[in-house]
Design an enzyme around this catalytic site. Structure first.
Site, mmCIF file in Angstrom:
data_model
loop_
_atom_site.group_PDB
_atom_site.id
_atom_site.type_symbol
_atom_site.label_atom_id
_atom_site.label_comp_id
_atom_site.label_asym_id
_atom_site.label_seq_id
_atom_site.Cartn_x
_atom_site.Cartn_y
_atom_site.Cartn_z
ATOM 1 N N MET A 1 73.095 -85.841 28.275
ATOM 2 C CA MET A 1 74.137 -86.455 26.723
ATOM 3 C C MET A 1 73.724 -85.051 25.530
ATOM 4 S SD MET A 1 73.589 -90.180 26.928
ATOM 5 C CE MET A 1 71.658 -89.823 26.362
ATOM 6 N N HIS B 1 67.735 -79.035 24.674
ATOM 7 C CA HIS B 1 66.198 -78.499 24.468
ATOM 8 C C HIS B 1 65.943 -77.937 25.665
ATOM 9 C CE1 HIS B 1 64.346 -81.730 26.888
ATOM 10 N NE2 HIS B 1 65.571 -82.384 25.298
ATOM 11 N N HIS C 1 66.127 -79.888 29.101
ATOM 12 C CA HIS C 1 67.343 -79.536 29.998
ATOM 13 C C HIS C 1 66.866 -77.931 30.481
ATOM 14 C CE1 HIS C 1 68.776 -82.053 26.563
ATOM 15 N NE2 HIS C 1 68.871 -82.908 28.004
ATOM 16 N N GLN D 1 75.620 -96.943 28.996
ATOM 17 C CA GLN D 1 74.001 -96.667 29.189
ATOM 18 C C GLN D 1 73.077 -97.440 27.586
ATOM 19 O OE1 GLN D 1 74.129 -92.713 30.562
ATOM 20 N NE2 GLN D 1 71.490 -92.257 28.977
ATOM 21 N N GLY E 1 65.358 -84.802 35.126
ATOM 22 C CA GLY E 1 64.354 -84.568 34.994
ATOM 23 C C GLY E 1 63.632 -85.663 35.363
ATOM 24 N N SER F 1 62.598 -83.974 23.941
ATOM 25 C CA SER F 1 63.653 -85.264 24.670
ATOM 26 C C SER F 1 64.350 -85.107 22.929
ATOM 27 C CB SER F 1 62.847 -86.817 24.072
ATOM 28 O OG SER F 1 63.437 -87.659 23.973
ATOM 29 N N SER F 2 65.360 -85.280 22.895
ATOM 30 C CA SER F 2 66.501 -85.227 22.217
ATOM 31 C C SER F 2 66.343 -86.104 21.015
ATOM 32 C CB SER F 2 67.844 -85.461 22.901
ATOM 33 O OG SER F 2 68.183 -84.779 23.785
ATOM 34 N N ARG F 3 65.909 -87.215 21.455
ATOM 35 C CA ARG F 3 65.693 -88.115 19.946
ATOM 36 C C ARG F 3 63.884 -87.708 18.876
ATOM 37 N NH1 ARG F 3 66.567 -91.151 24.756
ATOM 38 N NH2 ARG F 3 68.624 -92.818 24.025
HETATM 39 P P1 AMP Z 1 69.552 -86.616 28.945
HETATM 40 O O1 AMP Z 1 70.313 -85.333 27.534
HETATM 41 O O2 AMP Z 1 68.325 -87.132 28.151
HETATM 42 O O3 AMP Z 1 70.819 -87.324 29.227
HETATM 43 O O4 AMP Z 1 68.586 -85.841 29.587
HETATM 44 C C1 AMP Z 1 69.308 -84.896 30.789
HETATM 45 C C2 AMP Z 1 68.695 -84.747 31.430
HETATM 46 O O5 AMP Z 1 67.586 -83.845 31.330
HETATM 47 C C3 AMP Z 1 67.770 -85.706 33.120
HETATM 48 O O6 AMP Z 1 67.769 -85.641 34.003
HETATM 49 C C4 AMP Z 1 66.813 -85.727 31.420
HETATM 50 O O7 AMP Z 1 65.750 -86.196 32.827
HETATM 51 C C5 AMP Z 1 66.527 -84.004 31.379
HETATM 52 N N1 AMP Z 1 65.185 -84.030 31.110
HETATM 53 C C6 AMP Z 1 65.164 -84.588 29.467
HETATM 54 N N2 AMP Z 1 63.744 -84.333 28.876
HETATM 55 C C7 AMP Z 1 63.253 -83.841 29.755
HETATM 56 C C8 AMP Z 1 62.143 -83.157 29.528
HETATM 57 N N3 AMP Z 1 61.148 -82.749 28.408
HETATM 58 N N4 AMP Z 1 61.667 -82.299 30.839
HETATM 59 C C9 AMP Z 1 62.423 -82.641 31.828
HETATM 60 N N5 AMP Z 1 63.432 -82.683 32.489
HETATM 61 C C10 AMP Z 1 64.312 -83.325 30.246
#
Ligand code: AMP
Length: 281
Positions: free
Chosen positions: A30, A34, A37, A61, A149, A187-189
């Site tokens: 999304m 970082h 990803h 979602q 992840g 985390s992006s958050r």
């Molecule tokens: P998101 O952009 O938050 O939807 O995450 C995209 C993908 O990156 C998902 O498969 C997450 O599980 C993975 N991801 C996000 N944060 C981490 C992290 N700190 N370590 C490993 N994978 C991550």
């Protein structure tokens, strides 16, 4: 690196890559990228796959409209990072590409307990949205390998079920959590935390580690009570801190009930940001 916004352009390019004998590795995101990803993308690239990253903030979602609105969208920084990493292709679809008015259906997936406990209990409708977008994206990209992840452990299990039931031939690869220096799961958050909140949020990892150290010495309910107390004393608002079977994420209340491998999963509010984390014991 090539950027596509439409399914038609993406598909014909991927078809050409397949004809050249390339395998397709896919990392759905999304955005607000970082090193968490980055680790998924590096794995795909290192294995020699033609690596596709999608950036799409999926509205269906988000159970909380304020969370959707505040979700960071630094697209040009993301594209720069992806280009530097040597990513092959970025898919940046708009809502009308992912959710055209008609003709897109999501199969019913039986999530059993995964659809009721933990994230599903606290974020009603979240996994329905995740299934909807992931079914659509897998159908569009048809990757050989999908990299996700372990930070989103329940999501990983949900997607495993989707791949199985919808009979995708994609192989799912779950990769370890990448953390900040103080242990906070990336985390992006995290961008929405203040400097002091971000520093203090490292305590979530410390509590997971402390529980790991004490594991086997005290009962699960004692460990849980003590972790919840520490989180609350720090001024956080824990939503859950649970022990689950590592193989299927079913809740475990005592070691008498189940003595196989256990993982702790937790969700904690730090200020107005909801963070999740987990650790295998
Ligand atoms: P998101 O952009 O938050 O939807 O995450 C995209 C993908 O990156 C998902 O498969 C997450 O599980 C993975 N991801 C996000 N944060 C981490 C992290 N700190 N370590 C490993 N994978 C991550």
């Amino acid at each position: 690196m090539i950027l596509f916004k439409t399914i038609a352009a993406l598909r014909s390019h991927l078809e050409r890559q397949r004809k050249k004998g390339r395998t397709i590795g896919f990392v759905p995101t999304m955005g607000a990228l970082h090193s968490g990803h980055g680790s998924l993308i590096s794995h795909s690239l290192e294995q020699g796959h033609f690596t596709v990253v999608s950036i799409y903030v999926n509205p269906t979602q988000f159970n909380d409209p304020a969370d959707l609105e505040k979700y960071p969208r630094p697209v040009s920084a993301d594209l720069e990072l992806l280009s530097r990493m040597g990513c092959d292709l970025v898919f940046l679809p708009g809502d009308s590409e992912i959710y055209p008015v008609e003709g897109v259906t999501t199969p019913e997936i039986d999530l059993q307990h995964l659809g009721e406990s933990l994230e599903a209990a606290f974020r009603p409708g979240h996994f329905e949205g995740v299934l909807q977008v992931m079914h659509r994206l897998l159908d569009i990209v048809q990757p050989d390998f999908l990299f996700m992840g372990q930070k989103d452990l329940q999501q990983l299990a949900v997607i495993r079920q989707l791949i199985l039931e919808a009979a995708f031939t994609t192989r799912l690869v779950g990769l370890p959590i990448v953390r900040e220096e103080n242990g906070l799961a990336r985390s992006s958050r995290n961008e929405r935390l203040s400097v002091s909140e971000r520093e203090r949020a490292g305590l979530i990892y410390k509590i997971l580690r402390d529980t790991h150290k004490e594991f086997g010495k005290r009962s699960l309910s004692q460990l849980k009570a003590s972790a919840l107390q520490s989180l609350e004393q720090a001024g956080f608002r824990p939503e859950y801190f649970e022990f689950v079977r590592s193989d299927n994420l079913q809740l475990v209340h005592s070691r008498e009930e189940y003595d196989g491998p256990i993982t702790i999963v937790t969700a904690v509010w730090v200020g107005d940001v909801r963070l999740i984390d987990n650790m295998e014991m």
